[in-house]
Design a protein around this motif. Sequence first.
Motif, PDB file in Angstrom:
ATOM      1  N   GLY A 283       0.785  -1.217   0.000  1.00 37.26           N
ATOM      2  CA  GLY A 283       0.000   0.000   0.000  1.00 37.26           C
ATOM      3  C   GLY A 283       0.820   1.272   0.000  1.00 37.26           C
ATOM      4  O   GLY A 283       1.779   1.427  -0.757  1.00 37.26           O
ATOM      5  N   ILE A 284       0.434   2.210   0.859  1.00 41.93           N
ATOM      6  CA  ILE A 284       1.091   3.515   0.916  1.00 41.93           C
ATOM      7  C   ILE A 284       2.561   3.379   1.276  1.00 41.93           C
ATOM      8  O   ILE A 284       3.413   4.075   0.716  1.00 41.93           O
ATOM      9  N   GLY A 285       2.887   2.478   2.197  1.00 47.06           N
ATOM     10  CA  GLY A 285       4.282   2.288   2.593  1.00 47.06           C
ATOM     11  C   GLY A 285       5.144   1.870   1.421  1.00 47.06           C
ATOM     12  O   GLY A 285       6.258   2.382   1.228  1.00 47.06           O
ATOM     13  N   ARG A 286       4.642   0.942   0.633  1.00 44.65           N
ATOM     14  CA  ARG A 286       5.386   0.477  -0.543  1.00 44.65           C
ATOM     15  C   ARG A 286       5.533   1.611  -1.560  1.00 44.65           C
ATOM     16  O   ARG A 286       6.609   1.814  -2.122  1.00 44.65           O
TER      17      ARG A 286
ATOM     18  N   VAL B 294      20.148   7.250  10.332  1.00 42.28           N
ATOM     19  CA  VAL B 294      18.726   7.522  10.105  1.00 42.28           C
ATOM     20  C   VAL B 294      18.558   9.005   9.814  1.00 42.28           C
ATOM     21  O   VAL B 294      18.989   9.851  10.598  1.00 42.28           O
ATOM     22  N   ASP B 295      17.919   9.307   8.690  1.00 40.89           N
ATOM     23  CA  ASP B 295      17.629  10.704   8.353  1.00 40.89           C
ATOM     24  C   ASP B 295      16.138  11.036   8.430  1.00 40.89           C
ATOM     25  O   ASP B 295      15.779  12.171   8.736  1.00 40.89           O
ATOM     26  N   HIS B 296      15.296  10.051   8.139  1.00 39.20           N
ATOM     27  CA  HIS B 296      13.845  10.285   8.140  1.00 39.20           C
ATOM     28  C   HIS B 296      13.114   9.028   8.587  1.00 39.20           C
ATOM     29  O   HIS B 296      13.515   7.920   8.246  1.00 39.20           O
ATOM     30  N   MET B 297      12.050   9.223   9.345  1.00 36.73           N
ATOM     31  CA  MET B 297      11.165   8.132   9.736  1.00 36.73           C
ATOM     32  C   MET B 297       9.784   8.410   9.166  1.00 36.73           C
ATOM     33  O   MET B 297       9.217   9.491   9.395  1.00 36.73           O
ATOM     34  N   VAL B 298       9.226   7.451   8.431  1.00 40.95           N
ATOM     35  CA  VAL B 298       7.861   7.543   7.931  1.00 40.95           C
ATOM     36  C   VAL B 298       7.024   6.518   8.696  1.00 40.95           C
ATOM     37  O   VAL B 298       7.147   5.311   8.479  1.00 40.95           O
ATOM     38  N   ALA B 299       6.209   7.001   9.620  1.00 39.23           N
ATOM     39  CA  ALA B 299       5.366   6.128  10.438  1.00 39.23           C
ATOM     40  C   ALA B 299       4.069   5.869   9.681  1.00 39.23           C
ATOM     41  O   ALA B 299       3.130   6.673   9.738  1.00 39.23           O
ATOM     42  N   ASN B 300       4.047   4.763   8.974  1.00 41.52           N
ATOM     43  CA  ASN B 300       2.943   4.465   8.076  1.00 41.52           C
ATOM     44  C   ASN B 300       2.088   3.287   8.533  1.00 41.52           C
ATOM     45  O   ASN B 300       0.904   3.218   8.203  1.00 41.52           O
TER      46      ASN B 300
ATOM     47  N   GLY C 120      -7.147   7.856  -4.908  1.00 43.40           N
ATOM     48  CA  GLY C 120      -5.711   8.052  -4.839  1.00 43.40           C
ATOM     49  C   GLY C 120      -4.953   6.758  -5.045  1.00 43.40           C
ATOM     50  O   GLY C 120      -5.491   5.662  -4.852  1.00 43.40           O
ATOM     51  N   LYS C 121      -3.696   6.889  -5.426  1.00 40.66           N
ATOM     52  CA  LYS C 121      -2.796   5.757  -5.571  1.00 40.66           C
ATOM     53  C   LYS C 121      -1.690   5.878  -4.522  1.00 40.66           C
ATOM     54  O   LYS C 121      -1.358   6.989  -4.104  1.00 40.66           O
ATOM     55  N   PRO C 122      -1.106   4.766  -4.107  1.00 38.05           N
ATOM     56  CA  PRO C 122      -0.016   4.838  -3.123  1.00 38.05           C
ATOM     57  C   PRO C 122       1.093   5.793  -3.540  1.00 38.05           C
ATOM     58  O   PRO C 122       1.651   6.502  -2.691  1.00 38.05           O
ATOM     59  N   GLU C 123       1.401   5.842  -4.825  1.00 38.86           N
ATOM     60  CA  GLU C 123       2.469   6.746  -5.270  1.00 38.86           C
ATOM     61  C   GLU C 123       2.101   8.220  -5.123  1.00 38.86           C
ATOM     62  O   GLU C 123       2.982   9.079  -5.031  1.00 38.86           O
TER      63      GLU C 123
END
Length: 253
Positions: free
Chosen positions: A16-19, A84-90, A217-220
């Motif tokens: 999904g969005i994470g991918r 680590v530069d960025h964390m995306v909590a999805n 919407g699409k994940p991308e």
Amino acid sequence: MLLQGQRILITGGSRGIGRGAAIECAKHGADIAINASAPSDSVDSLVKEIETLGRKAVVSIGDVADPDSATAFIEAAVKGLGGVDHMVANAGICPFHSFLDMPVEVVKRTVDVNLMGTYYMCQAAANQMVRQGTGGSLIAISSISALVGGEMQSHYTPTKAGQHSLMQSVAIALGKYGIRANSILPGTIATDINKEDLADPAKREYMEGRIPLGRLGKPEDIGKVVVFLASDLAGYMTGAHVLVDGGAFVHLQ
């Protein structure tokens, strides 16, 4: 490339969005660490896709609701990517259920995964960023549901509002370290969470009819906004929430 050499961690990254976020970030030059709840063909194929784009990929298996998983994820990223530069909590769940007979276990699990998982992961990532002394950013994938209710989502919408609120507080706490914190509020995105509804032509038509841009919407679509928020283009944005919904929210007003 907007993210050349950046190291981006994404929870719930295999689908999904994470991918979508992982692939878009890799396209822009980032190395990616993925947290997934279990090994799967989807995880393996994503790793191959990231590597095909010429970027590094690291996988950490663990339940985001367990704070030890956050520690393990950071350790895997530092070992495999160097930092680590960025964390995306999805990572998130939405088991639809009516309010009056909502099982306590369902409420607790939804809160533990969606809200507490975001808290644990962002806290662990922020501590690593502070140790590095190079700044960074935290991005929570919240939802339009942070702003509107849902009849079958009384357990889910508070967690999404909580993610948004959390990023506001974290933005204040971490600004002095050069760490930004923002949230993305997607509208209806075609993912596994809503695939059963989207398979019903009438329900899909209803959903699309509420969106001014006329499509789901699409994940991308969300992945591209993740790229923006992680990049220097958003260097003066923190504590913000970004609606990415095709105009659905303004249509609902």
